[in-house]
Motif scaffolding. Structure first.
Motif, PDB file in Angstrom:
ATOM      1  N   ALA A 320     -15.806  72.002  20.221  1.00  0.00           N
ATOM      2  CA  ALA A 320     -15.707  73.274  20.940  1.00  0.00           C
ATOM      3  C   ALA A 320     -17.096  73.792  21.321  1.00  0.00           C
ATOM      4  N   VAL A 321     -18.034  73.697  20.403  1.00  0.00           N
ATOM      5  CA  VAL A 321     -19.398  74.152  20.675  1.00  0.00           C
ATOM      6  C   VAL A 321     -20.029  73.322  21.792  1.00  0.00           C
ATOM      7  N   GLU A 322     -19.820  72.005  21.740  1.00  0.00           N
ATOM      8  CA  GLU A 322     -20.384  71.142  22.778  1.00  0.00           C
ATOM      9  C   GLU A 322     -19.759  71.430  24.142  1.00  0.00           C
ATOM     10  N   ALA A 323     -18.470  71.764  24.156  1.00  0.00           N
ATOM     11  CA  ALA A 323     -17.818  72.142  25.416  1.00  0.00           C
ATOM     12  C   ALA A 323     -18.397  73.449  25.941  1.00  0.00           C
ATOM     13  N   GLU A 346     -13.296  70.121  30.317  1.00  0.00           N
ATOM     14  CA  GLU A 346     -12.858  69.054  31.223  1.00  0.00           C
ATOM     15  C   GLU A 346     -14.001  68.128  31.625  1.00  0.00           C
ATOM     16  N   ASN A 347     -15.227  68.569  31.421  1.00  0.00           N
ATOM     17  CA  ASN A 347     -16.386  67.747  31.768  1.00  0.00           C
ATOM     18  C   ASN A 347     -17.186  67.321  30.536  1.00  0.00           C
ATOM     19  N   LEU A 348     -16.589  67.474  29.379  1.00  0.00           N
ATOM     20  CA  LEU A 348     -17.262  67.134  28.125  1.00  0.00           C
ATOM     21  C   LEU A 348     -17.498  65.635  28.014  1.00  0.00           C
ATOM     22  N   GLU A 349     -18.698  65.272  27.598  1.00  0.00           N
ATOM     23  CA  GLU A 349     -19.002  63.876  27.290  1.00  0.00           C
ATOM     24  C   GLU A 349     -19.692  63.823  25.937  1.00  0.00           C
ATOM     25  N   ILE A 350     -19.131  63.070  25.024  1.00  0.00           N
ATOM     26  CA  ILE A 350     -19.703  62.893  23.699  1.00  0.00           C
ATOM     27  C   ILE A 350     -20.233  61.467  23.605  1.00  0.00           C
ATOM     28  N   THR A 351     -21.534  61.331  23.529  1.00  0.00           N
ATOM     29  CA  THR A 351     -22.160  60.008  23.428  1.00  0.00           C
ATOM     30  C   THR A 351     -22.550  59.726  21.977  1.00  0.00           C
ATOM     31  N   ALA A 353     -25.453  58.849  21.065  1.00  0.00           N
ATOM     32  CA  ALA A 353     -26.761  59.475  20.883  1.00  0.00           C
ATOM     33  C   ALA A 353     -26.609  60.964  20.545  1.00  0.00           C
ATOM     34  N   ARG A 354     -25.688  61.638  21.223  1.00  0.00           N
ATOM     35  CA  ARG A 354     -25.486  63.063  20.957  1.00  0.00           C
ATOM     36  C   ARG A 354     -24.914  63.275  19.562  1.00  0.00           C
ATOM     37  N   MET A 355     -23.990  62.414  19.127  1.00  0.00           N
ATOM     38  CA  MET A 355     -23.439  62.524  17.785  1.00  0.00           C
ATOM     39  C   MET A 355     -24.559  62.398  16.747  1.00  0.00           C
ATOM     40  N   ALA A 356     -25.496  61.486  16.978  1.00  0.00           N
ATOM     41  CA  ALA A 356     -26.622  61.323  16.056  1.00  0.00           C
ATOM     42  C   ALA A 356     -27.503  62.572  16.049  1.00  0.00           C
ATOM     43  N   GLU A 357     -27.739  63.159  17.225  1.00  0.00           N
ATOM     44  CA  GLU A 357     -28.536  64.385  17.316  1.00  0.00           C
ATOM     45  C   GLU A 357     -27.885  65.525  16.539  1.00  0.00           C
ATOM     46  N   LEU A 358     -26.568  65.539  16.512  1.00  0.00           N
ATOM     47  CA  LEU A 358     -25.824  66.590  15.827  1.00  0.00           C
ATOM     48  C   LEU A 358     -25.709  66.350  14.326  1.00  0.00           C
ATOM     49  N   GLY A 359     -26.275  65.253  13.859  1.00  0.00           N
ATOM     50  CA  GLY A 359     -26.197  64.931  12.440  1.00  0.00           C
ATOM     51  C   GLY A 359     -24.899  64.275  12.040  1.00  0.00           C
ATOM     52  N   LEU A 360     -24.203  63.696  13.019  1.00  0.00           N
ATOM     53  CA  LEU A 360     -22.921  63.029  12.755  1.00  0.00           C
ATOM     54  C   LEU A 360     -22.894  61.622  13.353  1.00  0.00           C
ATOM     55  N   PRO A 361     -23.873  60.780  13.031  1.00  0.00           N
ATOM     56  CA  PRO A 361     -23.887  59.431  13.599  1.00  0.00           C
ATOM     57  C   PRO A 361     -22.676  58.612  13.165  1.00  0.00           C
ATOM     58  N   ASN A 362     -22.026  57.981  14.125  1.00  0.00           N
ATOM     59  CA  ASN A 362     -20.866  57.109  13.865  1.00  0.00           C
ATOM     60  C   ASN A 362     -19.700  57.856  13.207  1.00  0.00           C
ATOM     61  N   PHE A 363     -19.687  59.162  13.329  1.00  0.00           N
ATOM     62  CA  PHE A 363     -18.609  59.951  12.724  1.00  0.00           C
ATOM     63  C   PHE A 363     -17.336  59.885  13.554  1.00  0.00           C
ATOM     64  N   GLY A 364     -17.484  59.975  14.870  1.00  0.00           N
ATOM     65  CA  GLY A 364     -16.339  59.923  15.777  1.00  0.00           C
ATOM     66  C   GLY A 364     -16.653  59.050  16.965  1.00  0.00           C
ATOM     67  N   PRO A 365     -15.659  58.748  17.787  1.00  0.00           N
ATOM     68  CA  PRO A 365     -15.875  57.863  18.925  1.00  0.00           C
ATOM     69  C   PRO A 365     -16.606  58.558  20.067  1.00  0.00           C
ATOM     70  N   ALA A 366     -17.337  57.775  20.826  1.00  0.00           N
ATOM     71  CA  ALA A 366     -17.904  58.286  22.074  1.00  0.00           C
ATOM     72  C   ALA A 366     -16.768  58.384  23.089  1.00  0.00           C
ATOM     73  N   PHE A 367     -16.784  59.432  23.910  1.00  0.00           N
ATOM     74  CA  PHE A 367     -15.734  59.560  24.921  1.00  0.00           C
ATOM     75  C   PHE A 367     -16.170  60.522  26.011  1.00  0.00           C
ATOM     76  N   LYS A 368     -15.480  60.433  27.133  1.00  0.00           N
ATOM     77  CA  LYS A 368     -15.733  61.313  28.268  1.00  0.00           C
ATOM     78  C   LYS A 368     -14.403  61.869  28.760  1.00  0.00           C
ATOM     79  N   VAL A 369     -14.310  63.188  28.846  1.00  0.00           N
ATOM     80  CA  VAL A 369     -13.110  63.840  29.354  1.00  0.00           C
ATOM     81  C   VAL A 369     -13.207  63.905  30.873  1.00  0.00           C
ATOM     82  N   THR A 370     -12.088  63.739  31.549  1.00  0.00           N
ATOM     83  CA  THR A 370     -12.044  63.845  33.004  1.00  0.00           C
ATOM     84  C   THR A 370     -10.889  64.753  33.410  1.00  0.00           C
ATOM     85  N   CYS A 371     -10.820  65.063  34.692  1.00  0.00           N
ATOM     86  CA  CYS A 371      -9.713  65.872  35.189  1.00  0.00           C
ATOM     87  C   CYS A 371      -8.374  65.190  34.886  1.00  0.00           C
TER      88      CYS A 371
END
Length: 428
Positions: A320-323, A346-351, A353-371
């Motif tokens: 939610a914060v990243e959105a 709707e335009n959220l992308e979780i990479t 690299a971003r998960m690692a920056e947030l202190g959650l490396p390999n915690f969840g999958p990388a994904f991109k939301v689309t319309c």
């Protein structure tokens, strides 16, 4: 910044005007009471603590503080709708009800009111189709993904074949518990297993007859779509009849510490799906300890930190914060509205690299939301309980759900919803 919603409403009524706070409102439709509190409490604590962390460590999102409010639903659909009706005029950026029943009732309401709804790993599965459901998001995975991931795991441990196997679905007799049935039926046609359905009436404390039937039928595997007290009772009943625990697999809402600890050694080997990593071996927890726990700002009693459902609540808050960050970026303002938040989601992308920056490396999958895709990649894990160590261990890599089976079901269900409600498709 954590304010009980009743107090907020009382303040507004006292002056006869709505509250117009210059902040980012993240309400929580929680349930800390009733037979489902064992699941509701840790999720609510993790959700709140992460938002508190963002305020205390970062000064909010884009320089704007987060305001939290909490409304108790007791996992009751009517109360959940009442909470929403009370909250919607307070500029809520996102609604996360943690209830499939409440979700079904809120879908038309949030769409009409222009408020985004996030049902992470629950709710109406076909809401993944963003061409029909403009304000509903269920990334990173949904119930039909979960059903498929469970079957894929069984295929993996059976040499790729389930012909002639007997699988029983033990499910909470509600909209939530019924969600995976259609998918499991379609997968049964594809893979040749026999499916038996065993409903358990809410809240799930009485299951003697269901487990007597399981003992008679002797299925090869039992899948469980349970929640709250139902989970712990089922695991104890399975242990009582000496059902092989490694052949008992719960959905990700049937895989918390609260579900297995009551059965003691009897729960050893029980499996469940997971939509994220387990344990506290992530850098974010050091920050959580410094800025929230040790600072005396933790939600609840602070005794759920690091548990599966605490981590899931934290994960939901993080997304939610990243959105919200994405919405601020898109609209070039830190003071975002619910409509802007929807665009961020709707335009959220979780990479990675971003998960690692947030202190959650390999915690969840990388994904991109689309319309078109509001549901994410449909990936999941399998975890197994070690009763001696009292910990969950991940025993698989990410498993991809069977889109060949699921995608047509999503299209059919969402298009039927669109036709019934005269919804024009979007994303053109």
């Amino acid at each position: 910044m954590k304010i009980r919603f009743a107090a907020l409403v009382a303040a507004a009524i006292a002056v006869g005007t709505p509250v117009l706070a210059q902040d980012l409102h993240f309400p929580s439709l929680s349930y800390r009471t009733g037979p489902f509190a064992a699941g509701g409490i840790p999720f609510a604590d993790g959700y709140s603590d992460y938002l508190t962390l963002i305020n205390e460590r970062d000064g909010g999102i884009g320089g704007v503080k987060i305001r939290q409010t909490e409304c108790e639903t007791a996992y009751n659909t009517e109360k959940g709708v009442e909470c929403y009706e009370a909250i919607k005029g307070q500029n809520p950026l996102i609604i996360q009800p943690l209830s499939t029943g409440i979700t079904y009732q809120l879908i038309p309401k949030v769409t009409a009111d222009g408020i985004p709804l996030h049902t992470m790993g629950y709710g109406r599965t076909s809401a993944k189709n963003g061409t029909v459901f403009s304000h509903v998001f269920n990334y990173p995975a949904n119930y039909w993904d979960g059903a498929s991931i469970a079957i894929k795991h069984l295929l993996d441990i059976n040499g790729g074949k389930l012909d002639g196997k007997k699988i029983t679905l033990l499910y909470h007799n509600s909209a939530y518990g019924k969600e995976p049935i259609r998918t499991l039926e379609e997968l049964a046609k594809k893979h040749g297993y026999a499916l038996t359905l065993l409903p358990v009436d809410s809240p799930g404390q009485e299951q003697k007859s269901q487990w007597l039937q399981i003992r008679r039928d002797r299925p090869d595997y039992v899948l469980m779509w349970g929640w709250g007290v139902m989970n712990a009772v089922a695991i104890q009943e399975a242990a009582n009849i000496r059902f092989p625990m490694e052949n008992f697999i719960g959905v990700w809402w049937s895989g918390s510490e609260n579900d297995v600890l009551p059965a003691g050694e009897g729960a050893h080997g029980y499996k469940s799906l997971a939509m994220h990593g387990t344990g506290m071996d992530y850098p974010v927890y050091a920050d959580m300890k410094k800025y929230v726990i040790d600072a005396g700002k933790a939600a609840g009693n602070g005794d759920q930190v690091g548990s599966v459902l605490y981590s899931r609540g934290m994960y939901a808050a993080m997304l939610a914060v990243e959105a919200a960050r994405k919405a601020q970026e898109i609209h070039k303002t830190p003071n975002i509205t619910p409509a802007m938040m929807r665009d961020g989601m709707e335009n959220l992308e979780i990479t990675e690299a971003r998960m690692a920056e947030l202190g959650l490396p390999n915690f969840g999958p990388a994904f991109k939301v689309t319309c078109e895709n509001h549901g994410g990649p449909g990936l999941g894990l399998v975890q197994q309980w070690d009763a001696k160590a009292k910990k969950w261990n991940l025993i698989t890599d990410w498993i991809q759900s069977d889109s060949e089976v699921i995608d047509p079901l999503i299209v059919a269900d969402s298009e039927a919803f669109a036709k019934e409600n005269n919804i024009a498709k979007r994303c053109n």
